[in-house]
Design an enzyme around this catalytic site. Structure first.
Site, PDB file in Angstrom:
ATOM      1  N   GLU A 346       9.587   3.287  -6.826  1.00  0.00           N
ATOM      2  CA  GLU A 346       9.865   2.583  -5.567  1.00  0.00           C
ATOM      3  C   GLU A 346      10.964   1.525  -5.669  1.00  0.00           C
ATOM      4  O   GLU A 346      10.859   0.461  -5.062  1.00  0.00           O
ATOM      5  CB  GLU A 346       8.567   1.927  -5.043  1.00  0.00           C
ATOM      6  CG  GLU A 346       7.494   2.954  -4.762  1.00  0.00           C
ATOM      7  CD  GLU A 346       6.114   2.349  -4.509  1.00  0.00           C
ATOM      8  OE1 GLU A 346       5.371   2.934  -3.721  1.00  0.00           O
ATOM      9  OE2 GLU A 346       5.770   1.308  -5.093  1.00  0.00           O
TER      10      GLU A 346
HETATM   11  C1  TNX Z   1       2.206   2.980  -4.813  1.00  0.00           C
HETATM   12  S1  TNX Z   1       2.296   4.811  -6.970  1.00  0.00           S
HETATM   13  C2  TNX Z   1       2.645   2.242  -5.886  1.00  0.00           C
HETATM   14  C3  TNX Z   1       2.036   0.935  -6.142  1.00  0.00           C
HETATM   15  C4  TNX Z   1       1.004   0.577  -5.127  1.00  0.00           C
HETATM   16  C5  TNX Z   1       0.183   1.787  -4.796  1.00  0.00           C
HETATM   17  C6  TNX Z   1      -0.954   1.518  -3.861  1.00  0.00           C
HETATM   18  C7  TNX Z   1       3.286   3.786  -7.536  1.00  0.00           C
HETATM   19  C8  TNX Z   1       3.923   4.133  -8.776  1.00  0.00           C
HETATM   20  N1  TNX Z   1       3.509   2.676  -6.846  1.00  0.00           N
HETATM   21  O1  TNX Z   1       3.035  -0.044  -6.210  1.00  0.00           O
HETATM   22  O2  TNX Z   1       0.207  -0.417  -5.636  1.00  0.00           O
HETATM   23  O3  TNX Z   1       1.024   2.758  -4.222  1.00  0.00           O
HETATM   24  O4  TNX Z   1      -1.770   2.628  -3.726  1.00  0.00           O
END
Ligand code: TNX
Length: 569
Positions: A346
């Site tokens: 992300e």
């Molecule tokens: C996605 S999955 C994220 C996290 C969040 C999570 C909550 C991923 C690698 N990153 O930053 O905490 O969703 O479900």
């Protein structure tokens, strides 16, 4: 006194052979008792994760008696497993269970841990034999012995989980189990960044992993809301970046001594800690501590919300790579395991070549430290690095970039968010958790196949399975446990058990007996309606519990299924 603390002279004074008369008396008593004795309450196959092979022998139950001993050789790691077994069994049985040397002639009864030259078992497999004369656990290494110990623990009545003595018939079902894992990497992740969890909480989570034969604990140490690990070369990361968390809690961080305590406690349980420093996104806390790492014009402020994807360290600045190199070097130096997780998820504001260029430099830094890089699967487009592991968290398993990275040599760690994310709600009325990847009831966590999940990724490229717990909405240890239990055992079974044992109805039937164990151990859990949990009766009727040592069983979720308050012990 444990063998390890005995002097050689003391050991010499141990009787070489128990009196023959005592052996005969014991055998006679056992024979008489057997005529009336009920079978062991647990069936040999009632183990989670399901063992590879189970051969019950109902005529061969073993009864653990007050005079039992635990026998082991002198290899220190095996001796440590024996002491661990003794520590697990002593509180509930109240028996002394001394740890003694296998080299001595065998007293009747008892539990033997044996390091055996058996390459069919692999480094983590074990063989458990239960006969009226004793229990024998054999393995090629101490990790296998420990897994055998966890199996034995599950074969004893549920009251074995009590932390104070209870009167119970400590019967173990007769027969043999041969067992070894399907995948080498079996793990769980705890996000200590969104909410901080102290060392004691983490140690308890490690115990939970150990119960179900998991061998990796991934700690998500850094994120927008907090930086949780001390770094000497950049001290403000922890002292400034560690303050605060989601909501208005104080946050916190681990000192190096704290972290090393966690690593050592895990290592004693043959669990490898995988530290994650999330880069280049999810870095707001680091930017608050060191605004020089932010791109020009950005003035970071502390963040206690739950949005993602807004923060990043400046990939165009050389200072950023000093920071990455210093931090990873310090974390690597106190991490004995082979892995360094660099996040990579992300980073919405670092796109295209800026992103892959950053990841490739970070991968080179990791390799230079002698570690193997792990990252969330979004880092797939970056160039291959030796041994590289992608942690798959997608919900659409048809992902060409991931399949391509695997073709280029990457291995996959499976954490599909719609099956393995422990922060997803069980049901619409689950009081905490998310639902962006759907609701994950017990069956959904169990019904998928890690070896054939991602399109065009063969089982041979699958390193294992990891169950992540993100903690935006998870604030306390009972809430952690409420999200872990009962789904963690389901995911542990997918990671350990051969596919041939996969059977939902049998799984939930086997798992049902764990409810009373969790209650006796003070573990908060979700009473999934998919399982017929037996009534909690960890202490048989008429049991005498010594005055002043009440059983410490916390309140369990009530009819409305809200997470309980903290266990009192
Ligand atoms: C996605 S999955 C994220 C996290 C969040 C999570 C909550 C991923 C690698 N990153 O930053 O905490 O969703 O479900």
């Amino acid at each position: 006194m444990p063998l390890s603390q005995q002097s050689a002279a003391d050991q010499e004074r141990l009787p070489l052979r128990e009196p023959a008369a005592a052996d005969l008396a014991r055998a006679a008593a056992r024979a008489a008792g057997d005529l009336l004795a009920p079978p062991a309450p647990v069936r040999l196959g009632d183990v989670v994760p399901a063992p590879e092979q189970v051969h019950p022998d109902p005529a061969a139950d073993y009864l653990l008696t007050p005079d039992a001993v635990i026998r082991v050789g002198t290899e220190p790691a095996a001796l440590a497993v024996a002491e661990h077994l003794a520590a697990l069994l002593r509180p509930a049985t109240g028996y002394p269970l001394p740890v003694t040397d296998t080299a001595r002639p065998e007293p009747a009864g008892g539990i033997a841990l044996v390091l055996a030259d058996d390459d069919t078992l692999g480094p983590e497999g074990y063989r458990l034999d239960v006969a009226p004369t004793g229990v024998r656990i054999a393995a090629a290494g101490p990790a296998g012995l420990l897994h055998g110990v966890q199996t034995l623990r599950q074969l004893l009545p549920a009251a074995i989980e009590s932390r104070t003595p209870v009167t119970e018939r400590w019967a173990v079902p007769g027969g043999s189990i041969t067992d070894r894992p399907r995948f080498a990497y079996r793990g769980a992740m705890l996000d200590v960044a969104r909410h901080f969890f102290g060392v004691e909480d983490v140690l308890r989570v490690i115990d939970h992993l150990s119960r179900y034969k998991l061998n990796h604990l991934h700690l998500h140490l850094t994120d927008d809301q907090g930086w949780r690990i001390a770094v000497d070369s950049w001290p403000r990361l922890a002292t400034v970046g560690g303050v605060g968390e989601v909501g208005d809690g104080p946050g916190g961080h681990y000192t190096k001594a704290d972290y090393q305590r966690i690593v050592a406690y895990a290592a004693e349980r043959h669990i490898t800690v995988v530290p994650e420093i999330d880069l280049p996104g999810h870095t707001n806390a680091a930017l608050v501590a060191y605004p020089e790492l932010a791109a020009a014009g950005i003035v970071p402020t502390p963040y206690t919300g739950t949005e993602v994807g807004f923060s990043y360290v400046d990939p165009a600045s050389e200072r950023t790579y000093d920071f990455v190199a210093d931090v990873l070097a310090e974390v690597a130096a106190m991490t004995p395991g082979p892995w360094l997780h660099i996040g990579g998820d992300e980073a919405f504001k670092v796109k295209g070549e800026a992103y892959t260029g950053f990841v490739e430099r970070a991968q080179r830094i990791v390799a230079g430290l002698g570690k193997t890089v792990v990252g969330w699967h979004q880092f797939a487009p970056a160039g291959h690095a030796d041994g590289r592991v992608l942690q798959w968290w997608g919900t659409d398993a048809d992902d060409p970039a991931t399949a391509d990275a695997v073709r280029r040599g990457a291995r996959l760690l499976l954490s599909p968010a719609n099956h393995a994310y422990l922060d997803m709600k069980y049901a619409p009325d689950t009081p905490i958790g998310h639902d962006w990847a759907g609701l994950i009831d017990l069956r959904r966590s169990y019904e998928w196949n890690p070896g054939a999940h991602v399109t065009s990724v063969p089982e041979a490229a699958v390193l294992g399975v990891e169950a992540p717990l993100w903690t935006e909405s998870v604030t306390s240890l009972p809430e952690v446990e409420f999200m872990l239990f009962p789904r963690l055992p389901a995911l542990a079974e997918l990671a350990w058990s051969p596919r041939t044992t996969h059977d939902w109805d049998r799984f939930r039937d086997r798992l049902a007996g764990h409810g009373p164990r969790w209650t006796a151990a003070g573990i908060t859990f979700h009473r999934s309606p998919e399982v017929s949990w037996p009534a909690d009766a960890p202490v048989p009727a008429g049991t005498a519990v010594p005055a002043g040592t009440p059983l410490a069983i916390p309140a369990q979720p009530g009819p409305d299924d809200a997470p309980a308050t903290a266990p009192s012990a």
